[in-house]
Design a protein around this motif. Structure first.
Motif, short mmCIF file in Angstrom:
data_model
loop_
_atom_site.label_atom_id
_atom_site.label_comp_id
_atom_site.label_asym_id
_atom_site.label_seq_id
_atom_site.Cartn_x
_atom_site.Cartn_y
_atom_site.Cartn_z
N ALA A 129 42.79 11.53 33.22
CA ALA A 129 41.81 12.08 34.16
C ALA A 129 42.38 13.37 34.74
CB ALA A 129 41.51 11.08 35.28
N PRO A 130 41.53 14.30 35.14
CA PRO A 130 42.01 15.57 35.67
C PRO A 130 42.43 15.46 37.13
CG PRO A 130 39.62 15.56 35.63
CD PRO A 130 40.06 14.27 35.00
N VAL A 131 43.46 14.68 37.39
CA VAL A 131 43.90 14.42 38.75
C VAL A 131 45.43 14.41 38.82
CG1 VAL A 131 43.93 12.72 40.63
CG2 VAL A 131 41.84 13.05 39.30
N VAL A 132 45.95 14.96 39.90
CA VAL A 132 47.37 14.84 40.25
C VAL A 132 47.43 14.04 41.54
CG1 VAL A 132 49.51 16.03 40.85
CG2 VAL A 132 47.95 17.03 39.15
N ALA A 133 48.10 12.89 41.48
CA ALA A 133 48.23 12.02 42.66
C ALA A 133 49.64 12.15 43.22
CB ALA A 133 47.93 10.57 42.29
N TYR A 134 49.75 12.18 44.53
CA TYR A 134 51.09 12.31 45.13
C TYR A 134 51.12 11.62 46.48
CZ TYR A 134 49.15 15.97 48.18
OH TYR A 134 48.41 16.66 49.11
N ALA A 135 52.32 11.40 46.97
CA ALA A 135 52.53 10.85 48.32
C ALA A 135 53.89 11.31 48.82
CB ALA A 135 52.45 9.33 48.33
#
Length: 324
Positions: free
Chosen positions: A260-266
């Protein structure tokens, strides 16, 4: 008186001849009671035509070679039925193998579901309620140090925005090839209100090839572990995260999604505003052989636990959108 002339009364009838009349017809073709002709030979017995010879080949397979009796139907139906069944099983096996192979190699994702995921994901940031992307409560069973359970409460949601000023300049440069469609963020605190964590979902403009290239670069060059590429926090006034700024960043995680065209971060830190001089990426802070403040306080688990659950929720949301 015995010598009366012919034709007169009392004359004797002419004697009956014993000779049978000569045969004037040709011999008929052999019947089923006759011996069968030799296979593949020419029978020179005159036929009913102009006395020309005719060719007699073997009887059809329907007949037995030694009698004129028909073979039982099952004698030839059963083998053919068995052969047909074997072919059907083989065909299904080949089809199943091909499908399984495509699953294992990811071909189905590349040609089907991945494309639809890319088509629907770009719409989620404005078509899905924020509570579905960034839920008010996150449950983290086994997400803490030693497998302890955790729970997190959302304390602030940032307005959706572009990526301008959302990342440090060096991280912005690293993410630039994928483009920035929209950024959604929220900050959570743990049950003790001693830790705060900002989680973000960056919706990019990249296609599957662009995301794959970005993921490969982050993985091969270790960009997700460099302290100078940490994501920024989202401090919110009048909340426990009010003093959660750049200097308070202690641990972080970043994931470039492959489907998916997503970058997830925390990124996580202390809620009391204390500065951290030795931040560590979550995989290192979650290790057992470190004495750093992020590791001892469990901030690596905080960042990783929240990011994983938000990412899982996003995948479920994408799946629902694909089915709609």
């Amino acid at each position: 008186m015995d010598d009366a002339p012919e034709g007169s009364a009392g004359a004797r009838p002419p004697p009956v001849r014993d000779t049978a009349p000569e045969q004037t017809t040709t011999r008929p073709r052999p019947t089923a009671d006759d011996a069968p002709p030799v296979k593949g030979t020419v029978d020179l017995t005159p036929g009913p035509g102009a006395g020309r010879p005719f060719v007699s080949f073997a009887r059809p397979a329907l007949y037995d070679d030694t009698t004129t009796r028909l073979r039982p139907v099952g004698a030839w139906v059963r083998p053919r039925a068995a052969a047909a069944a074997a072919c059907a099983v083989l065909g299904l096996g080949l089809i199943g193998g091909a499908v399984t192979g495509s699953w294992l190699t990811g071909e189905s994702s590349a040609t089907g579901s991945t494309r639809s995921a890319y088509a629907v994901t770009g719409e989620l940031w404005h078509s899905v309620p924020v509570d579905r992307l960034l839920p008010p409560i996150l449950k983290g069973e086994g997400a803490g140090p030693g497998g302890a359970d955790r729970s997190w409460t959302r304390v602030a949601v940032a307005p959706d925005s572009t990526c301008e000023a959302a990342f440090d300049p060096l991280l912005s440069k690293a993410l630039a090839p994928a483009g920035c469609l929209r950024l959604v963020r929220a900050t959570y605190t743990d049950a003790t209100r001693s830790h705060v964590t900002t989680v973000g979902l960056l919706f990019t403009k990249a296609d599957a090839d662009g995301m794959r290239a970005l993921r490969n670069r982050f993985t091969e060059e270790g960009l997700d572990r460099r302290p100078d590429l940490m994501p920024r926090t989202y401090p919110a006034k009048d909340t426990v995260a009010e003093d959660f700024g750049d200097a308070q960043r202690a641990s972080w995680t970043m994931s470039v999604l492959p489907d998916a065209p997503v970058v997830a971060y925390a990124v996580s830190g202390f809620a009391d505003g204390r500065a951290v001089t030795d931040p560590e990426p979550a995989p290192e802070a979650m290790g057992s052989n470190t004495a750093s403040a992020p590791a001892q306080s469990g901030l690596g688990h905080e960042a990783k636990g929240i990011a994983d659950r938000v990412e899982r929720g996003l995948r479920k949301t994408i799946a629902r959108a694909e089915e709609a």
